[in-house]
Design an enzyme around this catalytic site. Sequence first.
Site, PDB file in Angstrom:
ATOM      1  N   ILE A   4      61.264  62.689   0.206  1.00 36.82           N
ATOM      2  CA  ILE A   4      61.712  61.288   0.193  1.00 36.82           C
ATOM      3  C   ILE A   4      60.776  60.415   1.044  1.00 36.82           C
ATOM      4  O   ILE A   4      60.381  59.319   0.638  1.00 36.82           O
ATOM      5  CB  ILE A   4      63.172  61.175   0.696  1.00 36.82           C
ATOM      6  CG1 ILE A   4      64.121  61.978  -0.211  1.00 36.82           C
ATOM      7  CG2 ILE A   4      63.614  59.717   0.751  1.00 36.82           C
ATOM      8  CD1 ILE A   4      65.563  62.076   0.294  1.00 36.82           C
ATOM      9  N   ASP A  40      55.475  66.034  16.789  1.00 38.60           N
ATOM     10  CA  ASP A  40      56.726  66.791  16.755  1.00 38.60           C
ATOM     11  C   ASP A  40      57.791  65.911  17.386  1.00 38.60           C
ATOM     12  O   ASP A  40      57.764  65.644  18.591  1.00 38.60           O
ATOM     13  CB  ASP A  40      56.592  68.110  17.526  1.00 38.60           C
ATOM     14  CG  ASP A  40      57.870  68.943  17.431  1.00 38.60           C
ATOM     15  OD1 ASP A  40      58.894  68.415  16.927  1.00 38.60           O
ATOM     16  OD2 ASP A  40      57.844  70.114  17.847  1.00 38.60           O
ATOM     17  N   ASN A  58      63.419  58.860   9.037  1.00 38.35           N
ATOM     18  CA  ASN A  58      63.659  59.656   7.822  1.00 38.35           C
ATOM     19  C   ASN A  58      63.624  61.166   8.071  1.00 38.35           C
ATOM     20  O   ASN A  58      64.341  61.923   7.425  1.00 38.35           O
ATOM     21  CB  ASN A  58      62.610  59.276   6.767  1.00 38.35           C
ATOM     22  CG  ASN A  58      62.552  60.273   5.636  1.00 38.35           C
ATOM     23  OD1 ASN A  58      63.415  60.302   4.760  1.00 38.35           O
ATOM     24  ND2 ASN A  58      61.534  61.141   5.652  1.00 38.35           N
ATOM     25  N   TYR A 117      74.337  69.608  10.801  1.00 43.51           N
ATOM     26  CA  TYR A 117      73.657  68.516  10.081  1.00 43.51           C
ATOM     27  C   TYR A 117      74.612  67.333   9.907  1.00 43.51           C
ATOM     28  O   TYR A 117      74.271  66.185  10.185  1.00 43.51           O
ATOM     29  CB  TYR A 117      73.179  69.051   8.732  1.00 43.51           C
ATOM     30  CG  TYR A 117      72.544  68.043   7.803  1.00 43.51           C
ATOM     31  CD1 TYR A 117      71.251  67.583   8.035  1.00 43.51           C
ATOM     32  CD2 TYR A 117      73.223  67.570   6.687  1.00 43.51           C
ATOM     33  CE1 TYR A 117      70.657  66.665   7.172  1.00 43.51           C
ATOM     34  CE2 TYR A 117      72.646  66.666   5.819  1.00 43.51           C
ATOM     35  CZ  TYR A 117      71.365  66.211   6.057  1.00 43.51           C
ATOM     36  OH  TYR A 117      70.776  65.304   5.203  1.00 43.51           O
ATOM     37  N   LYS A 125      74.139  63.670  11.759  1.00 44.03           N
ATOM     38  CA  LYS A 125      73.929  62.469  10.944  1.00 44.03           C
ATOM     39  C   LYS A 125      75.056  61.457  11.157  1.00 44.03           C
ATOM     40  O   LYS A 125      74.835  60.250  11.088  1.00 44.03           O
ATOM     41  CB  LYS A 125      73.819  62.845   9.465  1.00 44.03           C
ATOM     42  CG  LYS A 125      72.511  63.526   9.114  1.00 44.03           C
ATOM     43  CD  LYS A 125      71.356  62.539   9.065  1.00 44.03           C
ATOM     44  CE  LYS A 125      70.082  63.176   8.572  1.00 44.03           C
ATOM     45  NZ  LYS A 125      69.008  62.204   8.337  1.00 44.03           N
ATOM     46  N   ILE A 183      69.569  64.594  -3.294  1.00 40.30           N
ATOM     47  CA  ILE A 183      68.264  64.199  -3.837  1.00 40.30           C
ATOM     48  C   ILE A 183      67.452  65.479  -4.043  1.00 40.30           C
ATOM     49  O   ILE A 183      67.322  66.294  -3.117  1.00 40.30           O
ATOM     50  CB  ILE A 183      67.500  63.275  -2.854  1.00 40.30           C
ATOM     51  CG1 ILE A 183      68.370  62.091  -2.383  1.00 40.30           C
ATOM     52  CG2 ILE A 183      66.203  62.785  -3.497  1.00 40.30           C
ATOM     53  CD1 ILE A 183      68.705  61.068  -3.428  1.00 40.30           C
TER      54      ILE A 183
HETATM   55  N1  LIG Z   1      67.430  65.826  -0.046  1.00 41.88           N
HETATM   56  C1  LIG Z   1      68.722  65.500  -0.016  1.00 41.88           C
HETATM   57  O1  LIG Z   1      69.565  65.984  -0.814  1.00 41.88           O
HETATM   58  C2  LIG Z   1      69.203  64.494   0.998  1.00 41.88           C
HETATM   59  C3  LIG Z   1      70.515  64.009   0.885  1.00 41.88           C
HETATM   60  C4  LIG Z   1      70.986  63.090   1.798  1.00 41.88           C
HETATM   61  C5  LIG Z   1      70.163  62.658   2.815  1.00 41.88           C
HETATM   62  N2  LIG Z   1      68.900  63.150   2.929  1.00 41.88           N
HETATM   63  C6  LIG Z   1      68.088  62.671   4.051  1.00 41.88           C
HETATM   64  O2  LIG Z   1      66.878  62.130   3.567  1.00 41.88           O
HETATM   65  C7  LIG Z   1      65.847  62.348   4.514  1.00 41.88           C
HETATM   66  C8  LIG Z   1      64.670  63.072   3.864  1.00 41.88           C
HETATM   67  O3  LIG Z   1      65.154  64.266   3.275  1.00 41.88           O
HETATM   68  P1  LIG Z   1      64.210  65.211   2.431  1.00 41.88           P
HETATM   69  O4  LIG Z   1      65.035  65.899   1.444  1.00 41.88           O
HETATM   70  O5  LIG Z   1      63.014  64.422   1.996  1.00 41.88           O
HETATM   71  O6  LIG Z   1      63.797  66.266   3.568  1.00 41.88           O
HETATM   72  P2  LIG Z   1      62.525  67.229   3.672  1.00 41.88           P
HETATM   73  O7  LIG Z   1      62.941  68.359   4.553  1.00 41.88           O
HETATM   74  O8  LIG Z   1      61.966  67.556   2.347  1.00 41.88           O
HETATM   75  O9  LIG Z   1      61.463  66.336   4.474  1.00 41.88           O
HETATM   76  C9  LIG Z   1      61.643  66.059   5.825  1.00 41.88           C
HETATM   77  C10 LIG Z   1      60.304  65.815   6.479  1.00 41.88           C
HETATM   78  O10 LIG Z   1      60.535  65.682   7.894  1.00 41.88           O
HETATM   79  C11 LIG Z   1      59.554  66.429   8.574  1.00 41.88           C
HETATM   80  N3  LIG Z   1      60.037  66.864   9.888  1.00 41.88           N
HETATM   81  C12 LIG Z   1      61.005  67.779  10.138  1.00 41.88           C
HETATM   82  N4  LIG Z   1      61.074  68.037  11.466  1.00 41.88           N
HETATM   83  C13 LIG Z   1      60.161  67.228  12.056  1.00 41.88           C
HETATM   84  C14 LIG Z   1      59.753  67.051  13.399  1.00 41.88           C
HETATM   85  N5  LIG Z   1      60.288  67.760  14.397  1.00 41.88           N
HETATM   86  N6  LIG Z   1      58.797  66.149  13.671  1.00 41.88           N
HETATM   87  C15 LIG Z   1      58.208  65.448  12.666  1.00 41.88           C
HETATM   88  N7  LIG Z   1      58.539  65.591  11.359  1.00 41.88           N
HETATM   89  C16 LIG Z   1      59.503  66.481  11.065  1.00 41.88           C
HETATM   90  C17 LIG Z   1      59.297  67.626   7.662  1.00 41.88           C
HETATM   91  O11 LIG Z   1      58.081  68.287   7.975  1.00 41.88           O
HETATM   92  C18 LIG Z   1      59.327  66.984   6.296  1.00 41.88           C
HETATM   93  O12 LIG Z   1      58.062  66.508   5.934  1.00 41.88           O
HETATM   94  C19 LIG Z   1      66.478  63.155   5.650  1.00 41.88           C
HETATM   95  O13 LIG Z   1      66.876  62.276   6.686  1.00 41.88           O
HETATM   96  C20 LIG Z   1      67.679  63.782   4.998  1.00 41.88           C
HETATM   97  O14 LIG Z   1      68.706  64.059   5.930  1.00 41.88           O
HETATM   98  C21 LIG Z   1      68.392  64.060   2.050  1.00 41.88           C
END
Ligand SMILES: NC(=O)c1ccc[n+]([C@@H]2O[C@H](COP(=O)([O-])OP(=O)(O)OC[C@H]3O[C@@H](n4cnc5c(N)ncnc54)[C@H](O)[C@@H]3O)[C@@H](O)[C@H]2O)c1
Length: 267
Positions: free
Chosen positions: A23, A68, A95, A159, A163, A192
């Site tokens: 995302i 990080d 994000n 989680y 959140k 997503i």
């Molecule tokens: N995918 C879903 O179904 C969904 C649903 C609801 C909400 N969300 C929210 O959307 C957002 C993105 O989700 P996604 O599915 O793209 O997640 P994802 O895990 O695919 O991507 C998350 C990114 O954050 C980075 N990250 C994690 N820990 C980190 C750290 N310590 N420092 C720096 N970067 C770090 C990861 O390397 C990754 O690139 C999140 O906040 C998630 O909670 C996702």
Amino acid sequence: MNYQFAAELAGRTIVITGGGRSIGREMANAAAAAKMKVAIMEVNQVNLEKAVAELKSAGGDVTGYVVDLQVESQINEAIAKIEKDLGKIEVFVNNAAFHDSAELLESSLEMWNKTFAINTAAPFLCIKAILPGMIARKSGSIINIGTVNSKMMIGSDSYTASKAALHAITRTVAVRYGKHNIRCNTIVPGTIATEVWQERIDRNPAVFENLKSWYPLGRVGKPSDITAAVLYLASDQAPWMTGTEFLVDGGLLAGFAPMYPVVEGTD
Ligand SMILES: NC(=O)c1ccc[n+]([C@@H]2O[C@H](COP(=O)([O-])OP(=O)(O)OC[C@H]3O[C@@H](n4cnc5c(N)ncnc54)[C@H](O)[C@@H]3O)[C@@H](O)[C@H]2O)c1
């Protein structure tokens, strides 16, 4: 996806945490398409470099910062560097997230703390670092990415709790700093289809197919379903929106699609 966004976004700086994939990566793509200056804060250097290279080759003004988000000094150093490199930060998107898929009895304090460090403490620290500049300029849009899990039990204890706390910080920031013309909103996505689901897909390749029936719109989301909401909240088109939980969930929280026929006896 062919995006069309508010023209005034061009030239403004947006910072996206966790923009190396999924995302966040699509948000960076959309922001670059809107001609914004895009900074990505990401822990995974390989994904970060790949994303930045791809977005740049498509004409985007995108810079990557390896950070990080569990380390306060790294957050502060990166934000100071972004302000030096790109100028004032007008939009900040919290994000990045971590998801512990183990259920409560199988999880641990270590995983609980890691989840809260990335999902709750990091946004707090990022907001703390960017606010002074936004207050001085009397302008800024902060966007926190929440989840439907924080509104009802959908899965994962830590989680969900982390959140829900993020949703609460949105309100405190919106109310406390509204007088400085700073807006803070939560976007609340439903499921997503992203890489974070890979482990779950490996165990059950039909997981999205099975989830579809819960969604009134008949499908799970894709990253581009979220990005328009981000850039809308970032823009001058949302000048009176703050403290909100902006649902982008295919109708999930409006009601369970499989339930009403049972209640009405039409199943
Ligand atoms: N995918 C879903 O179904 C969904 C649903 C609801 C909400 N969300 C929210 O959307 C957002 C993105 O989700 P996604 O599915 O793209 O997640 P994802 O895990 O695919 O991507 C998350 C990114 O954050 C980075 N990250 C994690 N820990 C980190 C750290 N310590 N420092 C720096 N970067 C770090 C990861 O390397 C990754 O690139 C999140 O906040 C998630 O909670 C996702």
